[in-house]
Motif scaffolding. Structure first.
Motif: not given
Length: 307
Positions: A58-65
């Motif tokens: 799944m996306p993590r950290g700033t990847e969600w932004v």
């Protein structure tokens, strides 16, 4: 350019060139924002299940932004505008306006990049972009002679084009950058799902009470847009974006107007006006010169290195 990249480009052009007619058919039966929300909800669920079965992270950290930003700038707002505009604007005209994405990308690249690895646009290519803007002006001149809603749709589409160009540049520096660890389809899955939420919320506010007729034709168009037009095509899009500069990826727009205009005339019986033909020649000619200018610049750099 590798054979795999050429094949991916050809498939992407074929799919996206057919989406305009599918959208035009769909919004005739279903309110546009609702139709767009359903499209990306289906696409998001299918893509996410595919990634989970393949055990992609799944996306993590700033990847969600980054995912959240692109869900609005690359998908929800542009496609919300497209679905709304195609209630009145012919599918061929919509595709022709979207053929200017590389022009806007080239103009926005210097302003939106600050030494992050995105290459500058060749000067000769920029000159060709200006010629391409003449094609847009011709389209808008034709819009003056039609309804105000059609003209508003065309102007809104130009806003969608500019936002798509800016978001492509943003994606190149984030989720589509070389070395990115997040799988491109996992990224797309969450972009689709967030976009479905934005579009669904707007539909509840703006389209409450409007009826939807889910005919067999509408369902077929929705499934085509969800699976091929979203899951497959956006996976190809981000895969190519990892390998090309943002404005070079604009070559996907070269064949889209041809496919869309042909389908609009043959399947939807849309009129093929001379202004559209002239505008297509101007825009496609300018973009073709952009690609040629880029190839020539690459050859010049190689010659200098060899010397």
């Amino acid at each position: 350019m590798r054979v795999r990249e050429w094949a991916g480009l050809a498939l992407l052009c074929t799919i996206w060139g057919s989406t305009w007619a599918a959208i035009r058919l769909l919004v005739g039966d279903v309110p546009p924002l609702r139709a767009a929300a359903v499209r990306f909800a289906i696409a998001g669920i299918v893509a996410l299940l595919w990634m989970l079965l393949r055990r992609k992270r799944m996306p993590r950290g700033t990847e969600w932004v980054h995912v959240l930003v692109l869900s609005g700038g690359l998908i929800a707002i542009p496609f919300g505008i497209i679905f709304w505009a195609e209630q009145t604007v012919a599918s061929g005209t919509t595709a022709l306006i979207y053929a200017t994405v590389p022009i806007f990308t080239a103009f926005l690249t210097p302003a939106l990049t600050r030494g992050d690895g995105v290459q500058a646009v060749p000067g000769r290519a920029m000159q060709a972009m200006i010629v391409g803007l003449g094609g847009i002006a011709l389209l808008l001149q034709d819009a003056i002679h039609v309804s105000w809603r059609q003209m508003a749709g065309m102007v809104a589409l130009l806003v969608a084009v500019a936002l798509t160009a800016a978001s492509t540049i943003y994606a190149k520096g984030t989720l589509a950058a070389k070395g990115s660890e997040l799988h491109i389809t996992m990224s797309s899955a969450w972009q689709f799902l967030f976009a479905a939420v934005w579009l669904g919320g707007l539909s509840l506010l703006l389209e409450r009470g409007e009826p939807a007729h889910w005919s067999g034709e509408a369902i077929a168009a929705e499934l085509f847009l969800s699976i091929l037009g979203s899951v497959v095509s956006f996976t190809l899009y981000f895969w190519l974006l990892q390998r090309w500069e943002p404005y070079r990826l604009g070559v996907t727009q070269l064949l889209l107007p041809v496919v869309a205009v042909a389908e609009g005339a043959l399947l939807l019986r849309e009129r093929l006006q001379w202004q559209m033909v002239v505008a297509m020649v101007i825009i496609l000619g300018s973009v073709a010169f952009v690609i040629k200018a880029r190839v020539q610049d690459e050859e010049l750099v190689r010659m200098r290195v060899q010397e």
